[in-house]
Design a protein around this motif. Structure first.
Motif: not given
Length: 290
Positions: A169-171, A177-184, A187-188, A204-208
């Motif tokens: 839920l936190i991630v 935040g990725a909806l805001i251009p520049g955040v990524s 990255g978020s 990184a693995r979990y992010s993907f």
């Protein structure tokens, strides 16, 4: 830069032609999956080269290339997670690690879906204020600071088998935040996972893995919007070339990120993002990029 619209959708990529879109596809593929903001690069590179802005629709549609790269690179994780979850459901083993991870991915995707729907008319429309250089530059700097803090304070001890529903839920909230251009998006979510104490490569693995549903939704929605806008066959051909080159470069980007996170740290991305954000704010102030 000239802006092009088709039924309210930003379609500047159509006028660029095959060669330029192939080049931008390479840039988009690399920056889409690295925590350095693909949107920022899609504003900087065409402007410096004197090309038309490819538009937000191009960036959104290119997420299908990112999807191909993510699923290809993490194919073993995707298959294992799918099979493990199915078996757990059939056996009603609701304490299974696979069940927790899958449920976490589903719950973590809900925030960005809700906000994406609410902000849909602002995200990829022509002249969207969210694509302004001030917004993108400030976002780059803020994310650089947050990623730096995560690197300095994170414990880097947990792995993906220890993911909790609260982590998801936190991630997932960070992914909004990725909806805001520049955040990524990467990255978020990477920053949030590091804050939660995950090892760099596991973060990184979990992010993907968490991003797969969001990437499918965003990319698929934009492809459908372009279909409804009745863009021509040549436009689809140009977009197809961009998707191919972006897929190849995105795979290289994942491989590079995993190597960097396994052996080094996120500091190269912190420095790069901060420098890019400062440049964008300077460019906005001086009208260097118009």
């Amino acid at each position: 830069m000239v802006e092009a619209c088709t039924q309210g959708i930003d379609t500047g990529f159509v006028s660029l032609g095959y060669a330029k879109v192939a080049f931008l596809g390479i840039i988009q593929g690399i920056t889409e999956l690295l925590p350095i903001s693909s949107t920022a690069h899609m504003r900087i590179v065409p402007a410096l080269l004197g090309w038309t802005d490819p538009g937000s629709a191009f960036s959104a549609a290119m997420q299908m290339a990112a999807l191909a790269a993510v699923v290809s690179y993490f194919r073993h994780d995707v298959v294992e997670l799918s099979v493990g979850t199915t078996r757990a459901l059939l056996r009603r083993n609701f304490r299974s690690h696979y069940m927790h991870l899958t449920l976490g991915i589903i719950l973590g995707t809900i925030p960005i879906v809700v906000m994406g729907v609410l902000l849909s008319k602002y995200l990829n429309s022509c002249g969207s204020p969210l694509r302004g250089l001030w917004v993108i530059g400030a976002s780059c700097i803020v994310m650089a600071l947050l990623l730096a803090l995560a690197e300095m304070t994170a414990r880097h001890k947990r792995d993906i088998t220890q993911v909790k529903i609260s982590d998801a839920l936190i991630v997932g909230l960070a992914q909004v935040g990725a909806l805001i251009p520049g955040v990524s998006r990467s990255g978020s979510t990477l920053t949030a996972a590091l804050w939660l104490g995950f090892q760099r490569d596991e973060a990184a693995r979990y992010s993907f893995l968490l991003g797969i549903p969001a990437i499918i939704g965003a990319g698929g929605k934009e492809i459908w919007e372009l279909h409804k806008a009745h863009i021509g066959a040549e436009a689809w051909g140009v977009l197809g070339v961009g998707l191919v080159t972006a897929s190849l470069s995105a795979f290289v980007a994942i491989w590079s990120l995993m190597r960097i996170m396994e052996r080094f740290s996120a500091w190269p991305f912190v420095i790069y993002r901060a420098a890019m954000g400062i440049f964008l704010l300077y460019a906005a102030y001086t009208n260097l990029l118009t």
